[in-house]
Design a protein around this motif. Structure first.
Motif, PDB file in Angstrom:
ATOM      1  N   LYS A   1       2.954   3.747   4.531  1.00 26.53           N
ATOM      2  CA  LYS A   1       2.981   3.553   5.989  1.00 26.53           C
ATOM      3  C   LYS A   1       4.175   4.246   6.630  1.00 26.53           C
ATOM      4  O   LYS A   1       4.084   4.724   7.750  1.00 26.53           O
TER       5      LYS A   1
ATOM      6  N   SER B   1       2.193   7.442   9.902  1.00 30.64           N
ATOM      7  CA  SER B   1       1.872   6.293  10.747  1.00 30.64           C
ATOM      8  C   SER B   1       0.424   6.368  11.235  1.00 30.64           C
ATOM      9  O   SER B   1      -0.234   7.388  11.128  1.00 30.64           O
TER      10      SER B   1
ATOM     11  N   GLU C   1       2.932   1.579  12.251  1.00 29.35           N
ATOM     12  CA  GLU C   1       2.857   1.575  10.792  1.00 29.35           C
ATOM     13  C   GLU C   1       1.833   0.556  10.308  1.00 29.35           C
ATOM     14  O   GLU C   1       1.309   0.677   9.216  1.00 29.35           O
TER      15      GLU C   1
END
Length: 160
Positions: free
Chosen positions: A112, A116, A122
């Motif tokens: 993450k 993104s 995230e």
């Protein structure tokens, strides 16, 4: 500090700890999966992609997650049986994990941070979010749950 996807250890669905370095020099598609989700039928497309490209250095890694409306309530054993019997899944499956929150699996925290989602968030929004990783372990792209496995085949081919 972990500097590469290969710095992480993960638990297989059978409870064995392995290093992600076992997947060095392979193109990876890492997916958080669930058996009772509207996207569960994507297992079929994922397995087809795996079968088509596994001999060319492509691996799908499935990480069951129960954080979205309890859509993966089963034990690791039940999940393994469901995947095998219902979708004939042969790609590697891992122990159930969290992909968000305080107990986020470290590998997912890293994924993450690398790429993104929509609007720069995230947070993983749902099951079947997919991360495409190149042969050098670089996270290339993040695909939404609604992105079908078939629609990312060209992206996979480019990396092979």
């Amino acid at each position: 500090m972990k500097e590469s996807i290969y710095d992480f250890n993960v638990k297989t669905i059978d409870g064995k700890t392995i290093s992600m370095s076992e997947y060095k020099h392979k193109v990876l598609l890492i997916v958080n999966v669930a058996s009772k989700c509207g996207f569960t039928s994507q297992y079929e497309g994922l397995e087809k992609l795996y079968e088509k490209y596994k001999d060319k250095g492509f691996v799908i890694l499935g990480f069951p997650c129960n954080q979205f409306m309890n859509q993966e309530p089963g034990t690791n054993e039940e999940i393994k049986e469901f995947c095998s019997l219902t979708y004939q899944v042969k790609f590697p499956m891992f122990s159930k994990i969290d992909v968000n929150g305080d107990d986020t699996e470290p590998l997912y925290k890293y994924l993450k941070e690398q790429v993104s989602g929509v609007l720069g968030t995230e947070l993983i929004k749902w099951n079947f979010t997919k991360f495409l990783v190149d042969k050098n372990g670089k996270v290339i792209e993040r695909f939404s749950p609604s992105t079908t496995p078939e629609s990312i085949e060209k992206d996979i081919e480019k990396l092979l």
